[in-house]
Design a protein around this motif. Sequence first.
Motif, PDB file in Angstrom:
ATOM      1  N   LYS A 113       0.788  -1.129  -0.032  1.00 18.57           N
ATOM      2  CA  LYS A 113      -0.158  -0.053  -0.236  1.00 18.57           C
ATOM      3  C   LYS A 113       0.894   1.194   0.103  1.00 18.57           C
ATOM      4  O   LYS A 113       0.748   2.265  -0.830  1.00 18.57           O
ATOM      5  CB  LYS A 113      -0.812   0.062   1.266  1.00 18.57           C
ATOM      6  CG  LYS A 113      -2.221  -1.060   1.193  1.00 18.57           C
ATOM      7  CD  LYS A 113      -3.065  -1.033   2.400  1.00 18.57           C
ATOM      8  CE  LYS A 113      -4.161  -1.900   1.873  1.00 18.57           C
ATOM      9  NZ  LYS A 113      -5.148  -2.048   3.035  1.00 18.57           N
ATOM     10  N   TYR A 114       1.884   1.148   0.822  1.00 14.37           N
ATOM     11  CA  TYR A 114       2.847   2.425   0.919  1.00 14.37           C
ATOM     12  C   TYR A 114       3.428   2.655  -0.910  1.00 14.37           C
ATOM     13  O   TYR A 114       3.650   3.813  -1.052  1.00 14.37           O
ATOM     14  CB  TYR A 114       3.936   2.234   1.869  1.00 14.37           C
ATOM     15  CG  TYR A 114       4.640   3.446   2.152  1.00 14.37           C
ATOM     16  CD1 TYR A 114       6.001   3.235   2.282  1.00 14.37           C
ATOM     17  CD2 TYR A 114       4.165   4.576   2.300  1.00 14.37           C
ATOM     18  CE1 TYR A 114       6.791   4.396   2.702  1.00 14.37           C
ATOM     19  CE2 TYR A 114       4.791   5.768   2.702  1.00 14.37           C
ATOM     20  CZ  TYR A 114       6.058   5.679   2.939  1.00 14.37           C
ATOM     21  OH  TYR A 114       6.909   6.829   3.200  1.00 14.37           O
ATOM     22  N   PHE A 115       4.067   1.572  -1.150  1.00 10.77           N
ATOM     23  CA  PHE A 115       4.428   1.584  -2.453  1.00 10.77           C
ATOM     24  C   PHE A 115       3.589   2.220  -3.465  1.00 10.77           C
ATOM     25  O   PHE A 115       3.893   3.094  -4.203  1.00 10.77           O
ATOM     26  CB  PHE A 115       4.855   0.335  -2.885  1.00 10.77           C
ATOM     27  CG  PHE A 115       5.386   0.113  -4.415  1.00 10.77           C
ATOM     28  CD1 PHE A 115       4.502  -0.219  -5.447  1.00 10.77           C
ATOM     29  CD2 PHE A 115       6.363   0.595  -4.764  1.00 10.77           C
ATOM     30  CE1 PHE A 115       4.871  -0.291  -6.658  1.00 10.77           C
ATOM     31  CE2 PHE A 115       6.774   0.680  -5.995  1.00 10.77           C
ATOM     32  CZ  PHE A 115       6.017   0.236  -7.041  1.00 10.77           C
ATOM     33  N   LEU A 116       2.175   1.544  -3.526  1.00 13.44           N
ATOM     34  CA  LEU A 116       1.254   2.245  -4.619  1.00 13.44           C
ATOM     35  C   LEU A 116       1.001   3.585  -4.272  1.00 13.44           C
ATOM     36  O   LEU A 116       0.945   4.560  -5.137  1.00 13.44           O
ATOM     37  CB  LEU A 116       0.227   1.306  -4.419  1.00 13.44           C
ATOM     38  CG  LEU A 116       0.141  -0.058  -4.987  1.00 13.44           C
ATOM     39  CD1 LEU A 116      -1.016  -0.828  -5.139  1.00 13.44           C
ATOM     40  CD2 LEU A 116       0.534  -0.116  -6.460  1.00 13.44           C
ATOM     41  N   LEU A 117       0.699   3.927  -3.128  1.00 13.25           N
ATOM     42  CA  LEU A 117       0.619   5.393  -2.719  1.00 13.25           C
ATOM     43  C   LEU A 117       1.848   6.412  -3.137  1.00 13.25           C
ATOM     44  O   LEU A 117       1.290   7.241  -3.598  1.00 13.25           O
ATOM     45  CB  LEU A 117       0.644   5.465  -1.351  1.00 13.25           C
ATOM     46  CG  LEU A 117      -0.404   6.548  -0.736  1.00 13.25           C
ATOM     47  CD1 LEU A 117      -1.888   6.669  -1.202  1.00 13.25           C
ATOM     48  CD2 LEU A 117      -0.478   6.596   0.971  1.00 13.25           C
ATOM     49  N   GLY A 118       2.988   5.925  -2.886  1.00 15.03           N
ATOM     50  CA  GLY A 118       4.148   6.618  -3.114  1.00 15.03           C
ATOM     51  C   GLY A 118       4.217   6.663  -4.949  1.00 15.03           C
ATOM     52  O   GLY A 118       4.778   7.921  -5.036  1.00 15.03           O
ATOM     53  N   ALA A 119       4.005   5.696  -5.388  1.00 16.89           N
ATOM     54  CA  ALA A 119       4.306   5.714  -6.723  1.00 16.89           C
ATOM     55  C   ALA A 119       3.435   6.632  -7.442  1.00 16.89           C
ATOM     56  O   ALA A 119       3.542   7.429  -8.162  1.00 16.89           O
ATOM     57  CB  ALA A 119       4.198   4.336  -7.322  1.00 16.89           C
ATOM     58  N   PHE A 120       2.107   6.564  -6.782  1.00 17.15           N
ATOM     59  CA  PHE A 120       0.787   7.490  -7.204  1.00 17.15           C
ATOM     60  C   PHE A 120       1.390   9.000  -7.270  1.00 17.15           C
ATOM     61  O   PHE A 120       1.214   9.917  -7.888  1.00 17.15           O
ATOM     62  CB  PHE A 120      -0.330   7.079  -6.785  1.00 17.15           C
ATOM     63  CG  PHE A 120      -1.336   7.723  -7.068  1.00 17.15           C
ATOM     64  CD1 PHE A 120      -2.221   8.458  -6.268  1.00 17.15           C
ATOM     65  CD2 PHE A 120      -1.596   7.874  -8.547  1.00 17.15           C
ATOM     66  CE1 PHE A 120      -3.413   8.960  -6.911  1.00 17.15           C
ATOM     67  CE2 PHE A 120      -3.056   8.372  -8.832  1.00 17.15           C
ATOM     68  CZ  PHE A 120      -3.772   9.078  -8.139  1.00 17.15           C
ATOM     69  N   SER A 121       1.767   9.193  -5.988  1.00 22.47           N
ATOM     70  CA  SER A 121       2.189  10.631  -5.787  1.00 22.47           C
ATOM     71  C   SER A 121       3.544  11.013  -6.565  1.00 22.47           C
ATOM     72  O   SER A 121       3.453  12.015  -6.827  1.00 22.47           O
ATOM     73  CB  SER A 121       2.563  10.768  -4.285  1.00 22.47           C
ATOM     74  OG  SER A 121       4.046  10.410  -3.972  1.00 22.47           O
ATOM     75  N   THR A 122       4.298  10.145  -6.933  1.00 25.23           N
ATOM     76  CA  THR A 122       5.484  10.484  -7.670  1.00 25.23           C
ATOM     77  C   THR A 122       4.962  10.696  -9.037  1.00 25.23           C
ATOM     78  O   THR A 122       5.408  11.680  -9.838  1.00 25.23           O
ATOM     79  CB  THR A 122       6.311   9.204  -8.009  1.00 25.23           C
ATOM     80  OG1 THR A 122       6.957   8.724  -6.651  1.00 25.23           O
ATOM     81  CG2 THR A 122       7.375   9.514  -8.758  1.00 25.23           C
ATOM     82  N   GLY A 123       3.700   9.870  -9.682  1.00 27.59           N
ATOM     83  CA  GLY A 123       3.108  10.599 -10.915  1.00 27.59           C
ATOM     84  C   GLY A 123       2.719  11.981 -10.921  1.00 27.59           C
ATOM     85  O   GLY A 123       3.045  12.654 -11.988  1.00 27.59           O
ATOM     86  N   PHE A 124       2.213  12.426  -9.903  1.00 27.04           N
ATOM     87  CA  PHE A 124       1.599  13.799  -9.824  1.00 27.04           C
ATOM     88  C   PHE A 124       2.873  14.575  -9.808  1.00 27.04           C
ATOM     89  O   PHE A 124       2.751  15.681 -10.486  1.00 27.04           O
ATOM     90  CB  PHE A 124       0.988  14.048  -8.378  1.00 27.04           C
ATOM     91  CG  PHE A 124      -0.703  13.677  -8.705  1.00 27.04           C
ATOM     92  CD1 PHE A 124      -0.922  12.479  -8.375  1.00 27.04           C
ATOM     93  CD2 PHE A 124      -1.491  14.395  -9.291  1.00 27.04           C
ATOM     94  CE1 PHE A 124      -2.096  11.957  -8.337  1.00 27.04           C
ATOM     95  CE2 PHE A 124      -2.752  14.115  -9.519  1.00 27.04           C
ATOM     96  CZ  PHE A 124      -3.212  12.723  -9.077  1.00 27.04           C
ATOM     97  N   VAL A 125       3.942  14.461  -8.888  1.00 27.70           N
ATOM     98  CA  VAL A 125       5.268  15.349  -8.747  1.00 27.70           C
ATOM     99  C   VAL A 125       5.754  15.494 -10.199  1.00 27.70           C
ATOM    100  O   VAL A 125       6.041  16.544 -10.702  1.00 27.70           O
ATOM    101  CB  VAL A 125       6.201  14.701  -7.701  1.00 27.70           C
ATOM    102  CG1 VAL A 125       7.582  15.416  -7.748  1.00 27.70           C
ATOM    103  CG2 VAL A 125       5.557  14.595  -6.545  1.00 27.70           C
TER     104      VAL A 125
END
Lengths: 490, 100, 172
Positions: A156-168
């Motif tokens: 879950k942390y990974f998916l959340l983190g990768a999703f946020s990276t996409g926005f950044v």
Amino acid sequence: MPPLNFSIILPLLVLTVWACLLLLVDLFVKNKGITALLAALGLAISLGITLSQVGATGTSFNNMVVLDGFSTFVNALLLVSGLFGIALAYGYVKRMGIERGEYYTLLLFSVVGMMLMAQAADLIIVFLALEMLSIPLYVLAAFARPNVNSEEAGLKYFLLGAFSTGFVVYGIALVFGATRTTSLAGIVSAANAASSGTSSLLLLTIGSALILVGLGFKVAAVPFHMWTPDVYQGAPSAVTAFMAAGAKIAGFAALLRVFSLAFPSLASDITPIIAVISALTMIVGNIIAIAQTNIKRLLAYSSIAHAGYILMAFVPYGQKGVVATSVAAGLFYLVSYALTNFGAWAVVIALEKAEGNPSTGSGQRGLEIADYAGIGRKHPALAAAMTVFMFSLTGIPPTLGFVGKFYLFRAAIAGQFYLLAVIGVLTSLISAYYYLRVVVTMYMREGEPETTSEPWLNLTWGLAAVLTVIVSLVPAPLFDWASQAVLKLF
Amino acid sequence: MIPINYYIALSAILFTIGALGVLVRRNPLIIFMSIELMLNAANLAIVAFTRVYQILEGQIFVFFVMTVAAAEVAVGLALIVAIFRTKHSINIDEMNNLKG
Amino acid sequence: MTPDLIAFFVLALIAIAAALGMLLGRNVVYSALFLVLNFGTVAVFYILLDAPFIALTQVSVYAGAIMVLFLFVIMLLGTETLPVSKALPWQRPLAFVLALILAGEAGYLLFFRKVTSGTIPQPVQTFGSPQAVGQALFNQYLLPFEVTSVLLLIAMVGAIVLTIKEKGGQGK
């Protein structure tokens, strides 16, 4: 090409080389405790170099990294957090059966990423630092495999983190499109000269909003906090402690570098957004925490709420006279939060037991608030320390948390964000309910708690408690250092 | 010459589809693929801007984004494999051990 | 309608259709293959945008390495067919609102705003060539380059730590 000035990034360079060597040395070391001590030694050396750089400034590597008072302050804080992280993990990983040398090297790499974030002067470095601090944390969160809770937390942390990276990344793309450069200094001059047409200003605003969303995920602000409590609960407690403090510090360093430094001209648009996010985070974090019975989840929601308080320090960033003191207040509060955070988690680890069935994930006992009953009688020192931490998180004197909140609210008022300050005070009062409930359980209820006593663990909660009280009595030196650090930035 | 707006619009549409994928799908593999789509859309936007402004910097950034995406994929797939070995299922809806 | 424009629209249509195919596919393998198609069309766009090195990197890294890794894992896990599962009730509407907002932004940019004015100059022949990229990478962008290499090391260590089977230790 001009000669490279390595001294600008010397602390993190030393730490990187140390971590790589540690990977090799770890192969020949049977007792992983030695790896832990070596990792701590590396952090200490890096800390020494950082402190020797107090007052030094400069940029290097084509203006991609910068050394200034702010970066030195944050680096020192991050290195101390890393040391606390190792102290907490030392006995814990052995006890839980997840001891591997790579734990410590991954922790070191994550600290390097956070330090790079504090020194970033270019959006490319911000992005790379974000990834560098996150990827080890994804792995560390899932470290307790085959415990299914830990693995779920990692995913879950990974998916959340990768999703946020996409926005950044998309935000950086739009900012690049608007300003034709990724260097933060270049963005400032381009943004100030925003007479280049309203369309590039639109792109710049949307881009910066997307970056804000991405960083919001990282510091677990509302409404980006979706899976954060699950992650904090499922990950091994020593990892959660480090994650909660370190990722937040790095996230706020990023917010400061990118927003206060690069987008001051957008203040009128972005400030209301940050104010709303701050208010929502304080409210939601504190209210949901009331219903929690699991101490790890409680601390997770408390962590979310504190992200809201720290965001208050960034709200007045467009106002020239106020911004320096408010950011200094934010830095001060980060120190107080980090200290309290590690202390509280040390107590949680002291009470956590390793029984239970790993593949169904149930039965890690010692993690419900009810399990804290009776500590007041059986382990008075531990109970006293936890009381200090709970008071500090609520904001009751004489603790560092109280002083920190005082500075923060004062800054918000100086910036004329009266509603925000009122929300801050009200939510702090609400938080008293669930923090003091732990204290009441410890002293007023009967129980037979079992605690673990390890030298580094005891040192952690003992030292944190002592510092929380003592530094709160003489807060001026720390606040002055924070103010000095910020002064040259604005 | 194709106006740059078209490329930006295309990248925005692809980004939206990716974001939708993350929010709506329940299989971690598809969620992850949607995230890759999002990163790809951002890359497209950057390369388009690079072409317009003739600044090579953008392409360098795209290079780094691709490398980082590869690194993330390695770790992410390792996580998914690790979970699958334990649970023999990777449905996100079934991962509710931690709801409290 | 210049041939350029027609080519762009055809490719754009393929890219969007592939992305939607990935999103809506019921079979994970089909989704992965649609994504490969999407990456391929984006690579063609890169060539049109004078970024030959990036285009080739896209094909070899994204389509060639990342998606192959995905397919490996999909086959390994045996998850080719998915049971129909439902999303949380509030997520579908939220997702569509989000989609409308972003699509609205795209339309706005497309039809009402000019992001650039005037003609776009033709770049030099070597713009975006491997030499140019390499020069920049090793001179001005040395630090990010080295940081990326450390990042890859971290990813390797992490991936191994997550999946290694100890002799008689943890891991099943």
